[in-house]
Write a protein that holds these residues in place. Structure first.
Motif, short mmCIF file in Angstrom:
data_model
loop_
_atom_site.label_atom_id
_atom_site.label_comp_id
_atom_site.label_asym_id
_atom_site.label_seq_id
_atom_site.Cartn_x
_atom_site.Cartn_y
_atom_site.Cartn_z
N PRO A 1 54.26 30.93 42.64
CA PRO A 1 53.42 29.75 42.83
C PRO A 1 52.31 29.93 43.86
O PRO A 1 51.22 29.39 43.71
CB PRO A 1 54.39 28.66 43.27
CG PRO A 1 55.72 29.25 43.32
CD PRO A 1 55.65 30.67 42.95
N GLY A 2 52.55 30.70 44.91
CA GLY A 2 51.52 30.91 45.93
C GLY A 2 50.31 31.64 45.37
O GLY A 2 49.16 31.25 45.62
N ILE A 3 50.55 32.69 44.61
CA ILE A 3 49.45 33.45 44.02
C ILE A 3 48.76 32.63 42.94
O ILE A 3 47.53 32.63 42.84
CB ILE A 3 49.97 34.79 43.46
CG1 ILE A 3 50.48 35.66 44.60
CG2 ILE A 3 48.90 35.52 42.67
CD1 ILE A 3 51.12 36.94 44.17
N ASN A 4 49.52 31.89 42.14
CA ASN A 4 48.92 31.06 41.11
C ASN A 4 48.00 30.00 41.70
O ASN A 4 46.89 29.78 41.23
CB ASN A 4 50.00 30.38 40.26
CG ASN A 4 50.73 31.35 39.38
OD1 ASN A 4 50.27 32.45 39.14
ND2 ASN A 4 51.89 30.94 38.90
N PHE B 1 46.52 30.11 44.60
CA PHE B 1 45.39 30.77 45.24
C PHE B 1 44.26 31.06 44.25
O PHE B 1 43.09 30.84 44.54
CB PHE B 1 45.85 32.08 45.89
CG PHE B 1 44.73 32.89 46.49
CD1 PHE B 1 44.18 32.51 47.71
CD2 PHE B 1 44.23 34.00 45.85
CE1 PHE B 1 43.16 33.25 48.27
CE2 PHE B 1 43.21 34.74 46.41
CZ PHE B 1 42.67 34.37 47.62
N PHE B 2 44.63 31.50 43.04
CA PHE B 2 43.62 31.84 42.06
C PHE B 2 43.17 30.67 41.21
O PHE B 2 42.10 30.74 40.59
CB PHE B 2 44.12 32.97 41.15
CG PHE B 2 44.12 34.31 41.82
CD1 PHE B 2 42.95 34.94 42.15
CD2 PHE B 2 45.31 34.94 42.14
CE1 PHE B 2 42.95 36.17 42.77
CE2 PHE B 2 45.34 36.17 42.76
CZ PHE B 2 44.14 36.79 43.09
N THR B 3 43.92 29.59 41.13
CA THR B 3 43.54 28.49 40.23
C THR B 3 42.99 27.27 40.95
O THR B 3 42.21 26.53 40.36
CB THR B 3 44.75 28.05 39.39
OG1 THR B 3 45.80 27.66 40.25
CG2 THR B 3 45.19 29.15 38.46
N ASP B 4 43.39 27.02 42.20
CA ASP B 4 42.90 25.82 42.90
C ASP B 4 41.52 26.09 43.50
O ASP B 4 41.37 26.98 44.33
CB ASP B 4 43.87 25.43 44.03
CG ASP B 4 45.19 24.93 43.50
OD1 ASP B 4 45.23 24.53 42.32
OD2 ASP B 4 46.17 24.94 44.26
N PRO B 5 40.52 25.31 43.08
CA PRO B 5 39.19 25.49 43.68
C PRO B 5 39.15 24.91 45.10
O PRO B 5 39.58 23.79 45.32
CB PRO B 5 38.26 24.72 42.73
CG PRO B 5 39.13 23.72 42.08
CD PRO B 5 40.52 24.31 42.03
N LYS B 6 38.62 25.67 46.02
CA LYS B 6 38.54 25.20 47.39
C LYS B 6 37.15 25.36 47.94
O LYS B 6 36.39 26.18 47.61
CB LYS B 6 39.52 25.96 48.28
CG LYS B 6 40.93 25.62 47.92
CD LYS B 6 41.90 26.34 48.83
CE LYS B 6 43.30 25.98 48.40
NZ LYS B 6 44.31 26.65 49.13
#
Length: 87
Positions: A77-80, A82-87
């Motif tokens: 979940p951490g890697i997912n 990181f790559f999917t949530d726009p910040k």
């Protein structure tokens, strides 16, 4: 002769097959010992179809299933995030 079969390249194959056999053995023992639909003794087999819904529900809703039910179906979940949530 043993040196021919016990090469280091074969160890992962032995490990994978060992894990698979272990999982199959665990499932077989689990079904024989605690599955309410499996009856090993002759007296229990002669009873026919039993209406034991509570026992079947207890067997189906084991600890692991209850634990995983409210979890997100992600492996990392951490890697997912990181790559999917726009910040």
């Amino acid at each position: 002769m043993a040196n021919r079969w016990l090469r280091p390249e074969v160890y992962p194959l032995f490990a994978a097959v060992g894990v698979a056999v272990g999982i199959c053995g665990f499932q077989l023992v689990r079904n024989i010992c605690i599955n309410p639909e499996v009856r090993v003794s002759k007296e229990n087999r002669a009873a026919g179809v039993l209406e034991n819904f509570a026992e079947g529900e207890k067997y189906a809703e084991h600890f692991l299933r209850k634990y995983v039910r409210n979890k997100a179906p992600e492996i990392m979940p951490g890697i997912n995030s990181f790559f999917t949530d726009p910040k």
